[in-house]
Design an enzyme around this catalytic site. Structure first.
Site, PDB file in Angstrom:
ATOM      1  N   ASN A 232       0.852  -1.403   0.035  1.00 22.18           N
ATOM      2  CA  ASN A 232       0.099  -0.052  -0.083  1.00 22.18           C
ATOM      3  C   ASN A 232       0.922   1.264   0.006  1.00 22.18           C
ATOM      4  OD1 ASN A 232      -2.136   1.245   2.590  1.00 22.18           O
ATOM      5  ND2 ASN A 232      -2.498   1.543   0.191  1.00 22.18           N
TER       6      ASN A 232
ATOM      7  N   ASN B 230      -6.209  10.418  -0.747  1.00 17.88           N
ATOM      8  CA  ASN B 230      -6.181   9.151  -1.535  1.00 17.88           C
ATOM      9  C   ASN B 230      -5.970   9.515  -3.235  1.00 17.88           C
ATOM     10  OD1 ASN B 230      -7.462   7.200   0.412  1.00 17.88           O
ATOM     11  ND2 ASN B 230      -9.165   8.597   0.516  1.00 17.88           N
TER      12      ASN B 230
ATOM     13  N   CYS C 246      -4.918   6.201   8.163  1.00 18.35           N
ATOM     14  CA  CYS C 246      -4.190   5.148   7.269  1.00 18.35           C
ATOM     15  C   CYS C 246      -3.016   4.545   8.154  1.00 18.35           C
ATOM     16  CB  CYS C 246      -3.404   6.212   6.139  1.00 18.35           C
ATOM     17  SG  CYS C 246      -2.607   4.959   5.122  1.00 18.35           S
ATOM     18  N   GLY C 247      -3.426   3.357   8.224  1.00 18.60           N
ATOM     19  CA  GLY C 247      -2.572   2.441   9.139  1.00 18.60           C
ATOM     20  C   GLY C 247      -1.412   2.053   8.566  1.00 18.60           C
TER      21      GLY C 247
ATOM     22  N   ASN D  42     -11.403   6.299  10.304  1.00 15.26           N
ATOM     23  CA  ASN D  42     -12.227   6.138   9.230  1.00 15.26           C
ATOM     24  C   ASN D  42     -13.030   5.106   8.727  1.00 15.26           C
ATOM     25  OD1 ASN D  42     -10.361   4.297   9.091  1.00 15.26           O
ATOM     26  ND2 ASN D  42      -9.470   4.498   6.898  1.00 15.26           N
TER      27      ASN D  42
ATOM     28  N   ASN E  57     -14.715   2.437   3.334  1.00 14.14           N
ATOM     29  CA  ASN E  57     -13.965   1.238   2.648  1.00 14.14           C
ATOM     30  C   ASN E  57     -14.532   0.055   2.872  1.00 14.14           C
ATOM     31  OD1 ASN E  57     -11.263   2.976   2.700  1.00 14.14           O
ATOM     32  ND2 ASN E  57     -12.256   3.458   4.490  1.00 14.14           N
TER      33      ASN E  57
ATOM     34  N   ARG F  69     -11.967   3.206  -0.174  1.00 12.28           N
ATOM     35  CA  ARG F  69     -12.669   4.451  -0.468  1.00 12.28           C
ATOM     36  C   ARG F  69     -11.488   5.065  -1.176  1.00 12.28           C
ATOM     37  NH1 ARG F  69     -13.971   9.292   3.274  1.00 12.28           N
ATOM     38  NH2 ARG F  69     -11.965   9.354   3.405  1.00 12.28           N
TER      39      ARG F  69
ATOM     40  N   GLY G 113      -4.041  -0.897   6.431  1.00  4.02           N
ATOM     41  CA  GLY G 113      -3.871  -0.887   7.967  1.00  4.02           C
ATOM     42  C   GLY G 113      -5.086  -0.822   8.881  1.00  4.02           C
ATOM     43  N   THR G 114      -5.914   0.436   8.621  1.00  3.83           N
ATOM     44  CA  THR G 114      -7.064   0.594   9.310  1.00  3.83           C
ATOM     45  C   THR G 114      -8.024  -0.367   9.169  1.00  3.83           C
ATOM     46  OG1 THR G 114      -7.743   2.147   7.616  1.00  3.83           O
ATOM     47  CG2 THR G 114      -6.873   2.953   9.518  1.00  3.83           C
ATOM     48  N   GLY G 115      -8.180  -0.890   7.851  1.00  2.00           N
ATOM     49  CA  GLY G 115      -8.973  -1.897   7.406  1.00  2.00           C
ATOM     50  C   GLY G 115      -8.913  -3.261   8.036  1.00  2.00           C
TER      51      GLY G 115
HETATM   52  N1  LIG Z   1      -8.817   4.972   1.869  1.00  4.13           N
HETATM   53  C1  LIG Z   1      -8.803   5.443   3.157  1.00  4.13           C
HETATM   54  C2  LIG Z   1      -7.754   5.763   3.826  1.00  4.13           C
HETATM   55  C3  LIG Z   1      -6.318   5.019   3.619  1.00  4.13           C
HETATM   56  C4  LIG Z   1      -6.410   4.002   4.478  1.00  4.13           C
HETATM   57  C5  LIG Z   1      -5.557   2.735   4.135  1.00  4.13           C
HETATM   58  N2  LIG Z   1      -4.678   3.119   3.132  1.00  4.13           N
HETATM   59  C6  LIG Z   1      -4.703   2.197   5.494  1.00  4.13           C
HETATM   60  O1  LIG Z   1      -3.462   1.656   5.613  1.00  4.13           O
HETATM   61  O2  LIG Z   1      -5.329   2.453   6.622  1.00  4.13           O
HETATM   62  C7  LIG Z   1      -9.901   6.259   3.537  1.00  4.13           C
HETATM   63  O3  LIG Z   1     -10.151   7.263   2.911  1.00  4.13           O
HETATM   64  O4  LIG Z   1     -10.718   6.153   4.509  1.00  4.13           O
END
Ligand SMILES: N[C@H](CCC[C@H](N)C(=O)O)C(=O)O
Length: 284
Positions: A11, A64, A73-74, A164, A197, A216, A225-227
């Site tokens: 990522n 994004n 963004c994790g 997020n 997301n 998203r 990471g947050t996902g």
């Molecule tokens: N697309 C996400 C932000 C990036 C999160 C993702 N790349 C991570 O590592 O958490 C949003 O708009 O909420």
């Protein structure tokens, strides 16, 4: 403009260090769209700004690929933490980073040559009410395994905010699930006023899950990471994994270790890596 390209499990983002190089009145949304595009720019999932903070040791902003600003963004946080320590902005291995989704506390783990190989982050507490995701419905209610009809599909969904918004689906066909088709349908559903997301999860065991994401604002990415944090929270809420132990999350780009503690804080451990440094010319 100097930039650094880094990734966390594939990522990848273009990082701009604003600690020494303020970028006044820059249209960061347009910069993100241009720089993220491999034809007109460098090619990435978005851009990340490393900024001074009045509330924490440092501040991270993430935009994004489509220019929309993310609230957390994790994978980006692990890259920022590595950059700050490797470039001697952070003098301690433990420091805090402000995001639009809240302040997180990071601990870098340098090797004997002071190079950071792994970062552990206290991502704070997940938010579960519809009002905090945000999503339509009773703002005090939670969405746990709730059947949502989106377009011509109905899915049991669990929604979690890590600052997020994440919608999590548990599936048995994680490799063949039509994420490119369903992802945008859910991302742009009017159920989610700030979009969402979409993560799909296959539970391999009570200590191990597989996760893929439609992000998203960036679409399919190698990792989120947050996902991954939201996936472990959702699996815990649905009693599909053990509580208070490290859960291995397999993503297309690699693995993360995620755990929830007794205070409901979500901890994430994983790597981060440089790809290149460079000078952005941006001729018209
Ligand atoms: N697309 C996400 C932000 C990036 C999160 C993702 N790349 C991570 O590592 O958490 C949003 O708009 O909420």
């Amino acid at each position: 403009m100097q930039f650094t390209k880094m990734h966390g499990l594939g990522n990848n983002y273009i990082f701009f260090n604003l600690l020494d190089m303020p970028m006044e009145d820059q249209d960061f949304e347009q910069l993100a769209r241009t720089v993220s595009n491999v034809n007109t720019g460098i090619g990435s999932d978005g851009i990340i700004l490393i900024c001074p903070s009045e509330m924490a040791d440092f501040k991270m902003r993430i935009f994004n690929e489509d220019g929309s600003e993310g609230k957390n963004c994790g994978n980006g946080l692990r890259c920022v933490a590595k950059y700050l320590f490797d470039h001697m902005y952070a003098t301690s291995t433990d420091f805090s980073i402000e995001t639009l989704g809240g302040i997180v506390h990071v601990k870098v783990e340098p090797d004997k040559k002071r190079i950071v190989r792994s970062v552990t982050i206290d991502m704070g507490k997940p938010k579960l009410t519809k009002g905090m995701i945000p999503m339509k419905g009773d703002p005090e209610a939670q969405t746990i395994n709730e059947l949502l009809t989106i377009g011509k599909h109905s899915f049991p969904v669990t929604c979690v905010s890590m600052g997020n918004p994440h919608a999590i689906l548990f599936v048995d066909n994680i490799d063949t699930f039509p994420l490119e088709e369903i992802g945008p349908e859910i991302e742009y559903s009017d159920l989610f006023p700030e979009r969402v997301n979409l993560g799909i999860v296959h539970v391999k065991s009570r200590q191990e899950i597989y996760y893929r994401v439609w992000e998203r604002g960036s679409g399919l990415t190698m990792a989120c990471g947050t996902g991954a944090c939201a996936a472990v929270v959702a699996a815990t809420l649905n009693h599909l994994v053990d509580q208070y132990i490290p859960i291995t999350v397999h993503l297309p780009g690699g693995q993360l270790t995620i755990s929830l503690d007794e205070n409901d804080h979500v901890w994430k451990k994983g790597g981060a890596a440089y790809i290149c440094h460079g000078e952005l010319v941006m001729e018209r």
